[in-house]
Design an enzyme around this catalytic site. Structure first.
Site, PDB file in Angstrom:
ATOM      1  N   TYR A 138       0.841  -1.135  -0.055  1.00  0.00           N
ATOM      2  CA  TYR A 138      -0.001   0.028  -0.041  1.00  0.00           C
ATOM      3  C   TYR A 138       0.923   1.055  -0.044  1.00  0.00           C
ATOM      4  CZ  TYR A 138      -3.090   3.601   1.669  1.00  0.00           C
ATOM      5  OH  TYR A 138      -3.605   4.899   1.892  1.00  0.00           O
ATOM      6  N   GLU A 185      -3.286   7.492  -3.918  1.00  0.00           N
ATOM      7  CA  GLU A 185      -3.296   6.253  -2.937  1.00  0.00           C
ATOM      8  C   GLU A 185      -3.046   5.204  -4.302  1.00  0.00           C
ATOM      9  OE1 GLU A 185      -6.932   4.732  -1.558  1.00  0.00           O
ATOM     10  OE2 GLU A 185      -5.976   4.666   0.387  1.00  0.00           O
TER      11      GLU A 185
END
Ligand code: GDP
Ligand code: MN
Length: 397
Positions: free
Chosen positions: A118, A206
């Site tokens: 991530y 993101e």
């Protein structure tokens, strides 16, 4: 302004960030053509069909599917284009899918060497620095990771004056457990990702997942990109990426007439000048037992035309049961605002169906109250903040 995955990836690629390759398709025929082209360019045999909507969690909602041949590409494109995709991040009605991204398959089944990370880049308002948040636990809900295993989320603060430094990129690669070529690839990836964030005037990146392939390449498999609205005037190429179908219809209309409007869930419409006063007004409505239906800053010129535009925008929200106008007359005189409210109300005719409470404070406030009280319209005036709150409470009861 939020972008689709394919647009975000285009921006990343333009700054040299490695991405999973893909081509947008609007129907099954285009999807098959896209798949053929990707096979020619990358050698991939399998493809992933990914719904393009402004919402995360598409995989969970059935909006991301693997196709093992061209027939499956066609079937899945037919299935996904036109569907109402419901994900944990959409409303219950879901979002209509107008297009898909056909991508190369970059995972190898049963391969323990692939790894999902991530990574996000955003502004830390508390320190005035940018930050890169990253985790070994990619691919899944980062909210869940933050809840259950917060020690697996790392943060690296980047001073905007220096940009990302070599040791910071290496620290990130190290914390992600990488070595050898994958380590080098990751330092390149984060360095170009940070540069892309700054130079594209983004407010948020993101990337979940960032993938380490079995041959040690690091690439963005997903991309959620938000461009700072205030920078769009100098980023025409990004401004053109706006997809109005994905945005709140009332907010789109408000922007067209130059009003700062945010749609909310409550029942009391607000018309205020100044963002600070608008926030205080929303607090006041809550304290009076109501819920704000919107945030609306009408700005400095509250004349009849502007007030009428604001009325019409507020009333598009069918949940609105009352409107509270709270204007501070500093530069603009209260009596002129009051006349604007009265004129706008008269112009609206039958379209005005809800009670209105007006609080005008500042220059010529008494005169303004007189104008409202003598107008003969169903508009109540208030001078004090508390008085306005009590009147809102009364009309909601
Ligand atoms: P999201 O669900 O909206 O976050 O969409 P993502 O783009 O993150 O895709 C969801 C999931 O699809 C990823 O976490 C991967 O597990 C899977 N996925 C994406 N690309 C590929 C691929 O090339 N091959 C395979 N097998 N799975 C993929
Ligand atoms: Mn994702």
């Amino acid at each position: 302004m939020n972008l689709h995955e394919y647009q975000g990836k285009e921006i990343l690629a333009s700054f040299g960030v490695r991405i999973q390759r893909g081509i947008v398709a609007h129907n099954a025929k285009e999807a098959v053509e896209a798949a053929k082209q990707l096979t020619a360019e990358t050698g991939t045999g399998w493809h992933v069909i990914k719904a393009q909507v402004h919402a995360g969690g598409r995989g969970k909602g059935g909006g991301v599917k693997l196709a093992k041949n061209l027939k499956e590409v066609e079937e899945l494109a037919n299935q996904i284009i036109g569907m109402n995709l419901v994900t944990p991040q959409t409303s219950a009605e879901g979002k209509k899918v107008h297009q898909v991204l056909v991508t190369e398959d970059v995972y190898y089944p049963g391969d323990s060497e692939t790894n999902e990370f991530y990574m996000s880049v955003l502004l830390n308002r508390a320190t005035g620095k940018n930050m890169i948040m990253y985790s070994t636990e990619g691919g899944m809900d980062i909210e869940e990771v933050a809840e259950n295993t917060p020690h697996l989320i790392f943060t690296e603060e980047i001073d905007p004056a220096t940009g990302i430094l070599g040791f910071q990129a290496r620290k990130i690669a190290f914390n992600l457990g990488l070595s050898g070529n994958a380590f080098k690839e990751m330092t390149k990836f984060v360095t170009s990702l940070y540069k892309a964030y700054v130079e594209s005037d983004s407010s948020m990146f993101e990337i979940n997942p960032v993938l380490k392939t079995s041959d040690d390449k690091i690439m963005a498999v997903d991309a959620k990109v938000s461009i700072d609205d205030n920078a769009l005037y100098r980023r025409k190429e990004y401004a053109d990426m706006r997809d109005l179908r994905e945005e709140n219809a009332i907010e789109v209309e408000a922007r067209e007439v130059g009003l700062n409007y945010v749609d909310l869930d409550g029942n009391v419409g607000c018309m205020v000048n100044g963002a600070g006063l608008a926030m205080a007004t929303m607090d006041l409505i809550k304290m009076a037992g109501g819920e704000p239906a919107n945030f609306l800053d009408v700005g400095g010129t509250a004349d009849a035309k502007r007030v009428e535009e604001a009325f019409r925008i507020i009333l598009k929200d069918k949940n609105v049961k009352a409107i509270l106008i709270n204007i501070f007359g500093g530069i603009v005189r209260c009596d002129r605002v009051a006349q604007g409210v009265v004129d706008a109300y008269r112009n609206m005719g039958d379209a005005m169906q809800v009670p209105i409470i007006v609080r005008l404070q500042g220059t010529n406030a008494e005169l303004a109250k007189e104008i409202i009280d003598n107008s003969g319209l169903a508009v109540q005036s208030a001078v004090l903040f508390q008085e306005a709150a009590d009147k809102v409470k009364a009309v909601l009861a």
